[in-house]
Write an enzyme that holds these catalytic residues in place. Structure first.
Site, mmCIF file in Angstrom:
data_model
loop_
_atom_site.group_PDB
_atom_site.id
_atom_site.type_symbol
_atom_site.label_atom_id
_atom_site.label_comp_id
_atom_site.label_asym_id
_atom_site.label_seq_id
_atom_site.Cartn_x
_atom_site.Cartn_y
_atom_site.Cartn_z
ATOM 1 C CG ASP A 33 -60.083 -96.039 -46.822
ATOM 2 O OD1 ASP A 33 -59.460 -96.701 -46.308
ATOM 3 O OD2 ASP A 33 -60.631 -95.269 -46.935
ATOM 4 C CG ASP B 90 -64.580 -94.945 -49.403
ATOM 5 O OD1 ASP B 90 -65.959 -94.055 -49.182
ATOM 6 O OD2 ASP B 90 -63.827 -94.431 -48.701
ATOM 7 C CG ASP C 262 -63.484 -91.823 -47.126
ATOM 8 O OD1 ASP C 262 -64.179 -91.678 -46.665
ATOM 9 O OD2 ASP C 262 -62.481 -92.699 -46.352
#
Length: 515
Positions: free
Chosen positions: A408, A412, A223
Site C-alpha cells: 500500500d 512498495d 506488506d
C-alpha cells in the site's frame, strides 16, 4: 508532494523570510520549511534549531516514515541527520537544508526503480491475440486452395470433373464457417465479464492479461503495515496504572496530534488542567494537579534518572512508560493490530492452493514475527528497505515462483512493478502504489486477494470452454463443408450460433459472484 513550498531566503534561523516556489526550482543548499502533517518534498538534513512556533527551539523532530519504510511508529531524527522525501513531520514545523535536487530525491529514486522493474517484467499475452495472427491468414489461404487445388488436380486426372461454381460455393461456405466471431467476441467478453464481476466485489483488475497472470500465482507476499494490519496504533493494555493515573495521562495527551497520543486517549476526555512540554522523540513532560508526569520512551525516564523494571525491554509493540514525581507508575502497550479478515485471508489462500505466503516489512523484526505468528505465516522478514524487498522478490522469481505482492505504500511501488502480479490497497494506499499495481483492492481487505484468485481461475475456465467450443465446432463443420455435406445453414450456425452460445457461456461469470 506539494506544487509549491516555502523556501527560506536567508538562513534556517527563526524569523527568516520565506517564498513559495516549485520543488523543481529549489537548489541544493537551500532551506525549505515543512509544516506538521505535510509530506517532505525533497531530501535534506534537519536544521538546528527547529522552530516550535512559540519562541522555543528543538534540535530533533518526530517523523512518520511509514510511506518509505513501513514503520508504524514515528522515528525521531536529530539535527544534522538526513530526512528523506516522503517523510511527514508529526509534531512541529521543521526546516531542512536540501541535499539533492527533486530529480534525485528518495521518491524519484523509487519511481526510477519502478520503471526499471516494469521493463524487466514480461506482460502476459492473451491467447486469442496470438491465435488471431495465425488463424485469419490461414483460413483465407485454405479457402483459396479449396478453389484452386481441385482445378490443379484436373491436370493430373483428366477424368475428374471440375465445376468452378461448386467449389467456389464450398470455399464461401468454408469462409462463413471459419469467421472468428465466436472467438473475437466471446473471449474478450469473458475477460470483461471477469473484470466486471471482480469490480462488484471491490477488486479492480487493470486488464484481462492480469486476470490471466493471476491464475498462475503460487506465492503471495504481503506488506505488513496498512496491508495485513490497520496501520494505526490501538491501545492494547495498561499495566500498573490506576484510573486516577489514566485521567492525568489523558489530560496531558488529549491536546496532542501525535498518533501515539491519539491512541492513548482513545476517545476519553479529562477535565483536569495540564501544562505540558513536548520532548520530540522522547515523549511529554506534564504537570497535573501539582504532580509532575513523565510519559514517553525509556530514554525520557533515563534522562530524568527514573528507575523502571527491565522487563519492559523485552516487550513487543510500542511501550509508553509513565512516571509521576520521579517514581515509575506503570506502562501502556500499543500495537498495530492485524485487520479483522487477515487470518481469513491467509487460510483462504492456502485452501486455494497457494504454496507460499510471506510478509515483507520495514518494521522491526520482533513486530513482524508477532504478526506472522498471529496469522499463521511461516516466513516474515523485517527491517527491509525498498531495494531489499525488490531483491527478495527477484530471488523468489528466479526460483521459478509466480509471485503476487500486496502492498500500500510508496516504498512498495518497485516491488509491485517487479512482481508477476502487483496488488495495491486502494482505499488508504499511496497514489504511487495504486498507479503501479496491476490489481486494486478497493476495500483494503486482504481476504480479497484469495477472492481475486478464485475469480481469475473461473474466468480462465470459461475462456478455455469458449475456445474449445468455437474451434471444435468450426473444425467439424469446416470438414463437412469441404466435403460438400454442410450447407449454408450449418455454416451460419457454426458462425453466429456458436458465437451466441459462447457469449451466453461468458455471462456465467456473473453468476459466480453472489455473496
Amino acid at each position: 508532494m506539494t506544487n509549491h513550498l516555502p523556501v527560506a531566503e536567508e538562513s534556517p534561523n527563526i524569523g527568516a523570510t520565506t517564498v513559495e516556489t516549485d520543488p523543481d526550482d529549489v537548489k541544493v543548499g537551500d532551506i525549505i520549511e515543512v509544516r506538521a502533517g505535510e509530506r517532505v518534498p525533497l531530501d535534506g538534513t534537519l536544521c538546528a534549531p527547529s522552530p516550535l512556533g512559540d519562541g522555543r527551539s528543538e534540535t530533533s523532530a518526530a517523523f512518520n516514515t511509514a510511506a518509505l519504510t513501513g514503520e508504524s511508529a514515528p522515528r525521531n531524527i536529530t539535527s544534522g541527520a538526513e530526512v528523506l522525501a516522503g517523510m511527514i513531520p508529526t509534531d512541529r514545523v521543521v526546516r531542512l537544508c536540501v541535499l539533492r535536487p527533486a530529480s534525485e530525491s528518495a521518491i524519484s529514486r523509487i519511481l526510477k526503480m519502478v520503471e526499471e522493474a516494469a521493463e524487466r517484467k514480461s506482460p502476459t499475452e492473451l491467447f486469442i491475440r496470438k491465435f488471431a495472427h495465425v488463424y485469419t491468414p490461414t483460413v483465407i489461404a485454405l479457402a483459396v486452395l479449396t478453389v484452386l487445388l481441385p482445378w490443379i488436380y484436373t491436370t493430373i486426372d483428366g477424368g475428374f470433373h471440375y465445376v468452378f461454381s461448386e467449389w467456389f460455393r464450398r470455399a464461401l461456405v468454408f469462409l462463413v464457417i471459419s469467421c472468428p466471431c465466436a472467438l473475437v467476441i466471446s473471449i474478450p467478453l469473458t475477460y470483461f465479464g471477469g473484470i466486471g464481476a471482480s469490480s462488484k466485489r471491490g477488486i479492480l483488475f487493470k486488464g484481462g492479461n492480469y486476470l490471466d497472470a493471476m491464475t498462475r500465482v503460487d506465492t503471495v507476499v504481503f506488506d505488513k503495515t496498512g496491508t495485513l494490519t490497520s496501520g494505526a496504533f490501538t491501545l492494547q493494555k495498561t499495566v500498573g496504572l490506576t484510573d486516577d493515573d489514566l485521567q492525568s495521562i489523558v489530560a496531558i495527551e488529549q491536546n496532542s496530534n501525535h498518533p501515539i497520543a491519539k491512541a492513548i486517549v482513545n476517545g476519553r476526555h479529562s477535565d483536569r488542567r495540564a501544562t505540558i512540554k513536548d520532548i520530540a522523540g522522547h515523549g511529554i513532560e506534564g504537570t497535573v494537579d501539582g504532580k509532575a508526569w513523565l510519559i514517553g520512551t525509556q530514554r525520557l525516564l533515563d534522562k530524568h534518572q527514573v528507575a523502571y523494571p527491565t522487563t519492559v525491554n523485552g516487550l513487543s509493540g510500542t511501550v509508553i512508560l509513565c512516571a509521576c514525581n520521579g517514581e515509575f507508575r506503570g506502562h501502556i502497550e500499543l500495537a498495530d493490530t492485524p485487520k479483522a479478515d487477515a487470518r481469513v485471508a491467509v487460510d483462504a489462500l492456502r485452501e486455494a492452493g497457494v504454496k507460499r505466503i510471506d510478509i515483507l516489512s520495514g518494521d522491526r523484526q520482533v513486530m513482524v514475527d508477532e504478526v506472522s505468528a498471529a496469522l499463521g505465516i511461516d516466513n516474515g522478514q523485517g527491517n527491509l528497505l525498498p531495494q531489499d524487498k525488490v531483491n527478495y522478490i527477484e530471488q523468489l522469481e528466479q526460483r521459478g515462483m509466480t509471485v503476487a505482492f500486496v502492498g500500500d505504500g510508496i516504498n512498495d511501488a518497485p516491488v509491485l512493478a517487479l512482481s508477476s502480479v502487483g496488488m495495491a490497497m486502494g482505499a488508504m494506499g499511496s497514489d504511487v502504489a495504486i498507479e503501479t499495481a496491476d490489481v486494486i483492492i478497493q476495500t483494503d481487505e486482504p481476504s480479497k486477494v484469495a477472492e481475486a484468485l478464485r475469480l481469475s481461475r473461473r474466468t480462465r475456465t470459461i475462456v478455455y470452454q469458449n475456445i474449445a467450443l468455437a474451434i471444435g465446432i468450426k473444425l467439424l463443420v469446416m470438414c463437412l463443408g469441404l466435403l460438400g455435406v454442410a450447407t449454408l445453414w450449418e455454416a451460419v450456425f457454426a458462425d453466429s450460433g456458436v458465437a451466441l452460445l459462447a457469449v451466453l457461456n461468458a455471462t456465467r461469470i456473473f453468476l459466480k459472484v453472489k455473496k
